[in-house]
Structures are given as structure tokens and as C-alpha cells.
Write a protein that holds these residues in place. Sequence first.
Motif, PDB file in Angstrom:
ATOM      1  N   ILE A  66       0.841  -1.203   0.000  1.00 42.25           N
ATOM      2  CA  ILE A  66       0.000   0.000   0.000  1.00 42.25           C
ATOM      3  C   ILE A  66       0.875   1.252   0.000  1.00 42.25           C
ATOM      4  O   ILE A  66       0.624   2.202  -0.756  1.00 42.25           O
ATOM      5  N   ALA A  67       1.899   1.269   0.845  1.00 43.42           N
ATOM      6  CA  ALA A  67       2.805   2.413   0.881  1.00 43.42           C
ATOM      7  C   ALA A  67       3.522   2.601  -0.460  1.00 43.42           C
ATOM      8  O   ALA A  67       3.691   3.731  -0.938  1.00 43.42           O
ATOM      9  N   ASP A  68       3.915   1.500  -1.078  1.00 41.86           N
ATOM     10  CA  ASP A  68       4.555   1.562  -2.400  1.00 41.86           C
ATOM     11  C   ASP A  68       3.607   2.198  -3.405  1.00 41.86           C
ATOM     12  O   ASP A  68       3.980   3.096  -4.177  1.00 41.86           O
ATOM     13  N   GLY A  69       2.336   1.744  -3.418  1.00 39.70           N
ATOM     14  CA  GLY A  69       1.352   2.314  -4.330  1.00 39.70           C
ATOM     15  C   GLY A  69       1.122   3.783  -4.080  1.00 39.70           C
ATOM     16  O   GLY A  69       0.985   4.584  -5.023  1.00 39.70           O
ATOM     17  N   CYS A  70       1.094   4.179  -2.808  1.00 39.95           N
ATOM     18  CA  CYS A  70       0.899   5.595  -2.478  1.00 39.95           C
ATOM     19  C   CYS A  70       2.069   6.435  -2.990  1.00 39.95           C
ATOM     20  O   CYS A  70       1.874   7.551  -3.497  1.00 39.95           O
TER      21      CYS A  70
END
Length: 369
Positions: free
Chosen positions: A147-151
Motif C-alpha cells: 500500500i505504501a509503495d502504491g501511495c
Amino acid sequence: MKYFRAIGIYKFHREDTIAAPPPQTPMTYRNAGVDIDAGNALVEAIKPLARSTARQGADAALGGFGGLFDLRAAGFEDPLLVAATDGVGTKLKLAFNTGIHDTVGIDLVAMCVNDLVVQGAEPLFFLDYLATGHLEADVAAAVVSGIADGCRQAGCALIGGETAEMPGMYGDGEYDLAGFTVGAVERTNVIDGRNVAAGDILLGLASNGVHSNGFSLVRRVIEHTGITFDSPAPFDSRQNLGESLLAPTKIYVKSCLTAIKTGGIHGIAHITGGGLVENLPRVIPNDLSAQLDKMSWPSLPVFEWIADAGNVPSEEMQRTFNLGIGMVLIVHPDSVDQATEVLREHGESIYEIGRIVERNGGPEITIEE
């Protein structure tokens, strides 16, 4: 990131019933199946992940009851807020079967933020919801890392979320995901399709695979063929089947926002469930139609395999999968070259897949094979 777990207090009261004696061993929330300490440890573990997504308007700090965002600090003057929510669907089943959990978090972000950018909105912040029967901290941390990567890819801040541990609600090793995002666009810059006109060109941005739609059908095809997830993918010998199918949904935010700034972008469609045939008409006025040439972009091997191995009719493929095009930009003819140049600079593969024509009582979209 807060972790709230509802404690069910059941009161059994009947005047004609003698209350049961208390159990010999004291009851705790932990032996009921919920480990608050594990949840708190997870919060601490993912705080650095959230901090890595900080942007103007949000410092991505976790621990409060709600996340704050400062629109003025983000540079907006007269913004409209745009919100979107989505999940990953049954693609999660592949994560359970393969033990690969860090890519579905990217999928979760992508499915939300790609829906914002089609309206010209810049994603500002993201919140996630992870529900499971038993919290496995390493699995949850892997999901949140995705999720952090996508953000980071989308330029939005991960400002909060919820992890719900609910014994008895999910099978062993299973969880569900939901994502929520808010973006903003200046009032005068909203893209809503009203400027789409006959003669506009359709630019298709390549997908990198199945993305996050149609996996119920994909799983049926896998069951029919009997292939295992650790076998080489029939359509890509460089990876096994599980790794290939779990390729995360492409995030188009930064490339599309840059193209929008060049001008001449009249409409954008995110090609998700329903494929081109159902998503493209959503941004085209009723008196116009999209005319596509299927030979104008390459067919991805994964879709050829699905169609052949499952004997899936062409019409069913068109209304279930993206078929190699993850986003479509409707562009004024005079702006096509500039938009194409900018998109390529951002690493996109672009194809001129069709044009807008007068409908004259015809179908909303035609795809010439």
C-alpha cells in the motif's frame, strides 16, 4: 493508524433462566481470538511505511483518531474534492495460495487512485481497511508495504487505516482489503467528458496484465487446466503462474496528470471490470460513439491464454478484461503529439486505438477485429 476492534458483550437475561456460573479460567480478549498487543506492534512496524509517503499537506503521522490534510499547503485555491473506494476482489485468493502479499497492496491503491485521475484529480491521501480472522503481523506488514509503495507511485499520503481482527469471520490465512482515497482538482480543471467531440483521438495506455478484474474467471480457467501456481506461466516462461498473475495493477496517476497539464484532454476512462465496452462509454456524450480498431494495439499473451484455455468467447473477453489497455485518453487531434510525447517520457506505451464519431443511432462503442 488506529486499530479498533469491537468487543461483543452478550447479555443473556431471562427471568425464568438461572444464569450460568462464570468459567473456571478467566476470559480474556486474547483467548477469544483477538491479540491487541499484536495489533499495537503492527502499528509500530508500519509507521515508517506511512512516513515514507509524506507529501505537501500531510506529514503521514500515525496514531491519532483521524488523519488531517491541509489543502492550502498542497497548493489548491478553489478545489473540488473527489473520493473513490475499491477493493482487490478475488485476486486476493492468489495471494493466499502463493504466499505473495506485497503486491495486492499496490493493486488496492491503483484501483482507487486511477479512478480519481480520470476526472483530473490529484490523489491527496489514502486510507486502508484490512479485515482478518487472525492477525498475522508479517502478512499484514507485507500488505501495508505494498500500500505504501502504491501511495508513493501515486504521490498520495497514507494517513491512516484500520485493521480488524474478527475471529470466525474469515478462513485461516485469509483477509479482505478495502481502500479509500480523496483527491482534489481545481474547479476549472475538472475532466467530465463534456468537451468530448467528434474527431477526438483515443490514446490507449498499455496495461501490464490482468490488473485486478476478472479473477473469478481466471481462477476457473486455472482449475480447468489443472496447472499449479508454482508452474511456469504458459504465457511467460520467465515467471511462475502465481507471480505473473499477481503483477500489480499499473498506476497511471503521474503520467496522466502531466499529460492533462499540456491541454487538450477531453476525457479519460480507467479500464476496469466491464472492459473497454462498458467503461469508455461512461465518459462519452450520448450523441457520440467510440470507434476502436482492435489491431491497433498488441494482444497480451495472458489474455490469449485465458481465451484459449477457457474457450472464452471474444465478447466475454471484451466485457471482462482490459485486453491490454488500462487507460484511455480522449484527446483533441491538435494535442495528440504533445500528449504522446509527455506520456512516453513517463514510461507509458501508447497506442492510437480509435476515434470519436457521431453516433447517429448506432452503438455506444464498436471494436473492429
